[in-house]
Design an enzyme around this catalytic site. Structure first.
Site, PDB file in Angstrom:
ATOM      1  N   GLU A 105      21.225 -22.212 -19.302  1.00  0.00           N
ATOM      2  CA  GLU A 105      20.324 -21.368 -18.623  1.00  0.00           C
ATOM      3  C   GLU A 105      21.035 -20.002 -18.093  1.00  0.00           C
ATOM      4  OE1 GLU A 105      16.788 -24.183 -16.850  1.00  0.00           O
ATOM      5  OE2 GLU A 105      18.809 -24.302 -16.043  1.00  0.00           O
ATOM      6  N   ASP A 131       0.715  -1.209   0.100  1.00  0.00           N
ATOM      7  CA  ASP A 131       0.016  -0.077  -0.028  1.00  0.00           C
ATOM      8  C   ASP A 131       0.894   1.282   0.050  1.00  0.00           C
ATOM      9  OD1 ASP A 131       0.649   0.763   2.747  1.00  0.00           O
ATOM     10  OD2 ASP A 131      -0.476  -1.021   3.561  1.00  0.00           O
TER      11      ASP A 131
END
Ligand code: GLA
Length: 728
Positions: A615, A535
């Protein structure tokens, strides 16, 4: 710009594109007259409708005026027991037990710049960019006063609101409800409402419905803002979309239990109240005392949700987040949580760090499990000293070893929690938030520590500070893995237990303020089992929040889409994790996981030792790509180019530089369809008459925005592209 016409008692607030207006009427009531698209200087009170409201009360002096009742009039701050039966902003219990509160205009003040709010987070700004209007209201009989604050960020199209309730009477009163603001829409709009609900591992889903008559409530009773509902929402016209139409948003700068109440009344007028959730709130206000409500950030756009979101990104990035890192480059990090969970050794972490440093990753974060007796979730919280069984070198030396690899070092804490099996609990069982004489309620085997107490906050500050001073710690992950169930504190008398929830939040903010100002070089990231307390309040103390514990790239497309309505990319914690994903088991290409995490504060959450050479090459490339586009991603403007709820074919978004000369378009083909036609991704925000180069071909800005970039169907689900767009 704030205009006052004292003859008419009219206050007009203008930003670049917005006007907000209020007027004191003949009886001294502060009525709301207009909020929306910018208009010329005009007294908008002529639009107020005086409607027959025979059954509603009105003040004594209006006897005989059947058309005058606060029940129909648009107000700036409404009170309980005033003849207005809509939801009130303020409900006071007076010293004599009555609830009357007859607020009338009592003066105003214009303040250069923006005053802070005591103990609470709020937007800030210099007097060059923001001006504040304070309007004072007073009930002359009880002495209760309300100061309404309106701060106008003219260039940013933002108006903030908050209220201060003052007891200027002689006795003690109680606040049952003290909302931050009220907005009454009187020009009968037929609104849709857009809200953001969620759950752990699935935060900020977007929901749009017609606003019905009666009250629509979004709230949290959890003591934290939570992911259940977000303290942010939008009202919009039925025709509003991403790039066109009127829309209004409201964002509460608060991290505790909140309430948004939107009421469409019997006359089709719409009232918005937003603030602290009243159910778990009762505040004693002694004579001479005042109570400050949290701030609401308001904005309006006539160009749809995209512009509305960018208004919030701008204010949050520049005028809410603070500290060394809010505008400077953040390190790319690797976090060991999903790589090891609690099961790690010093050696293991050093191996991950060693590999990661070779890939260009800049910081190693040691997550949960490094302290006290913490081998699983059942013990150790509160004991903020290093576990030498796991880290035999101790924290200082361990950190040094990481630094020697050329990497920064960060640490996880959960300051607000306490395990029953901890030295801290054994020493201070009364520091737990639970009712005396009851066992209390557990969540993830832990109690919430009583942050409403100053002595507890002092203790936490000292014990955490000593860890932070003991090593070269440059990042702090502030977690909170449960919410409050019984808010009872040993320090307050029975009749004041209604204050605990808010006092907890004030204690939390106090600790955050003290730690962030004592350690200004540390980058703080907050987290609550992911985005359970993502928030605007938390962003004042820490410039980024871990958006979700769900790091699956497909799920993140939705989570980050919803979050992007209010929060900028620079605040959104996003990492690449393994495939199959640990939360949902989905298999996605590493490349796409990188593209999705690059719509946030980029990092990794996996064991580099388990990666193949191929990877590792992809990771190296991703790290380089993120570094290359860092400024564009973090300081550019963000545009949503698709709605994942409307198509399962693709999700696209773009970052555009401030001068509109450079863009990065990100495209994820969610599902592959055979023999599918190309998708035209329409760009936004470019200069219409400029020529841009895309994949070697030239396009005008206008054609890219009206026709779009053609993207052919690719093989496979969740495959992705990043497309550079450069002005010629
Ligand atoms: C929460 C966080 C995770 C991790 C764990 C540790 O769930 O969201 O990232 O830090 O806690 O317990």
């Amino acid at each position: 710009m704030i205009l006052t016409d004292l003859d008419k008692k009219l206050f007009t607030l203008h930003t670049k594109n917005i006007t907000y207006q209020m007027k004191v009427d003949e009886y001294g009531f502060l009525l709301h007259t207009y909020y929306g698209e910018r208009i010329d200087d005009e007294d908008m009170s002529k639009f107020i409708q005086y409607l027959w409201r025979g059954f509603s009360g009105h003040p004594y002096e209006m006897n005989g005026r059947f058309d005058w009742s606060l029940d129909t009039l648009p107000q700036e701050y409404s009170t309980y027991g005033s003849g207005d039966y809509r939801s009130p902003s303020l409900h006071v219990i007076n010293t004599d037990g009555s609830s009357d509160c007859d607020l009338r205009y009592n003066g105003y003040e214009i303040i250069d710049g923006k005053p802070g709010i005591k103990g609470l987070p709020a937007t800030y700004g210099s007097s060059d960019e923001v001006q504040t209007l304070k309007v004072e209201l007073l009930d002359k009989i009880s002495g209760i006063g309300v100061d309404l604050y309106y701060s106008v960020f003219e260039e940013k199209d933002i108006i903030t609101r908050s209220a201060v309730i003052k007891n200027g009477g002689k006795g003690r009163v109680w606040l049952e409800r003290a909302m931050s603001m009220c907005v009454d829409y009187n020009i009968v709009p037929d609104f849709d409402i857009v809200t953001f609900y969620g759950r752990q591992l699935g935060e900020k889903f977007v929901e749009r419905t017609s606003l019905r008559h009666g009250k629509t409530v979004m709230d949290s009773l959890r003591g934290s803002s939570s992911s259940q509902q977000t303290p942010f929402f939008i009202l919009c016209d039925k025709s509003t979309g991403e790039t066109q139409g009127n829309c209004y948003a409201f964002c509460l700068v608060y991290s505790g239990s909140f309430m948004t109440e939107v009421e469409k009344d019997q006359g089709d007028q719409v009232r918005v109240n937003m603030g602290i959730q009243p159910e778990s709130f009762r505040w004693e206000l002694n004579a001479g005392d005042e109570f400050c409500t949290p701030e609401v950030i308001m904005s309006f756009s006539r160009e749809g949700f995209g512009q509305l979101s960018r208004n919030y990104h701008n204010i949050i990035h520049h005028n809410l987040t603070r500290g060394k890192y809010h505008l400077s480059r953040r390190p790319i990090l690797i976090n060991n949580w999903e790589a090891t969970y609690f099961n790690f050794t010093e050696e293991k972490l050093l191996k991950i760090a060693e590999d990661a440093s070779k890939l260009g990753i800049e910081m190693m974060v040691m997550d949960d499990g490094w302290f006290g007796k913490r081998d699983d979730a059942t013990s150790g919280l509160g004991d903020w000293f290093v576990n030498t069984k796991k880290l035999p070198s101790g924290l200082t030396k361990f950190c040094q070893k990481i630094n020697d690899m050329g990497m920064k070092f960060g640490l996880w804490f959960e300051p607000e929690m306490i395990s029953e099996d901890s030295d801290l609990f054994r020493a201070h069982p009364d520091w737990v938030l639970r009712t005396a004489g009851r066992d209390g309620m557990l969540g993830r085997c832990q109690f919430v520590i009583d942050m409403s107490r100053g002595d507890v906050v002092d203790y936490l500050y000292n014990s955490i500070s000593s860890v932070l001073s003991s090593a070269n710690i440059e990042y702090f992950k502030w977690d909170a893995n449960r919410q409050i169930a019984n808010a009872w504190t040993a320090l307050l008398p029975a009749e004041r237990q209604g204050e605990v929830m808010h006092r907890y939040v004030l204690g939390l903010y106090d600790l955050l303020e003290r730690l962030t100002s004592s350690f200004p070089n540390i980058l703080f990231e907050t987290c609550s089992g992911g985005g359970n307390r993502f928030d605007a309040g938390m962003l004042y103390y820490a410039p980024q929040t871990w958006a979700s514990d769900n790091s699956d790239a497909f799920a993140r497309l939705f989570i980050q889409y919803g979050t992007s309505f209010m929060f900028p990319v620079s605040t959104m914690g996003a990492h690449v994790s393994v495939s199959p994903n640990e939360q949902v088991g989905r298999i996605t290409p590493l490349k796409t996981r990188g593209v999705v995490a690059m719509a946030g504060t980029f990092g990794y959450e996996l064991d580099t030792n388990l990666m193949t050479d191929e990877e590792k090459e992809i990771v190296k490339e991703q790290v380089e790509t993120y570094k290359k586009y860092y400024d564009l991603i973090n300081y550019g403007d963000y545009y949503r180019l698709s709605d994942p709820y409307k198509t399962d074919r693709y999700v696209a978004w773009m970052f555009l530089s401030e001068d509109k000369s450079k863009a990065l378009v990100n495209y994820v083909q969610v599902r592959a369809y055979s023999n599918a036609p190309a998708i035209y991704v329409r760009l936004q925000g470019l200069k219409e008459n400029s020529t841009y180069v895309v994949n070697g071909a030239e396009y005008s800005g206008k054609s890219l925005m009206t026709c779009g970039i053609p993207v052919s169907s690719m093989m496979g689900d969740m495959v992705s592209l990043q497309i550079e767009v450069n002005e010629k």
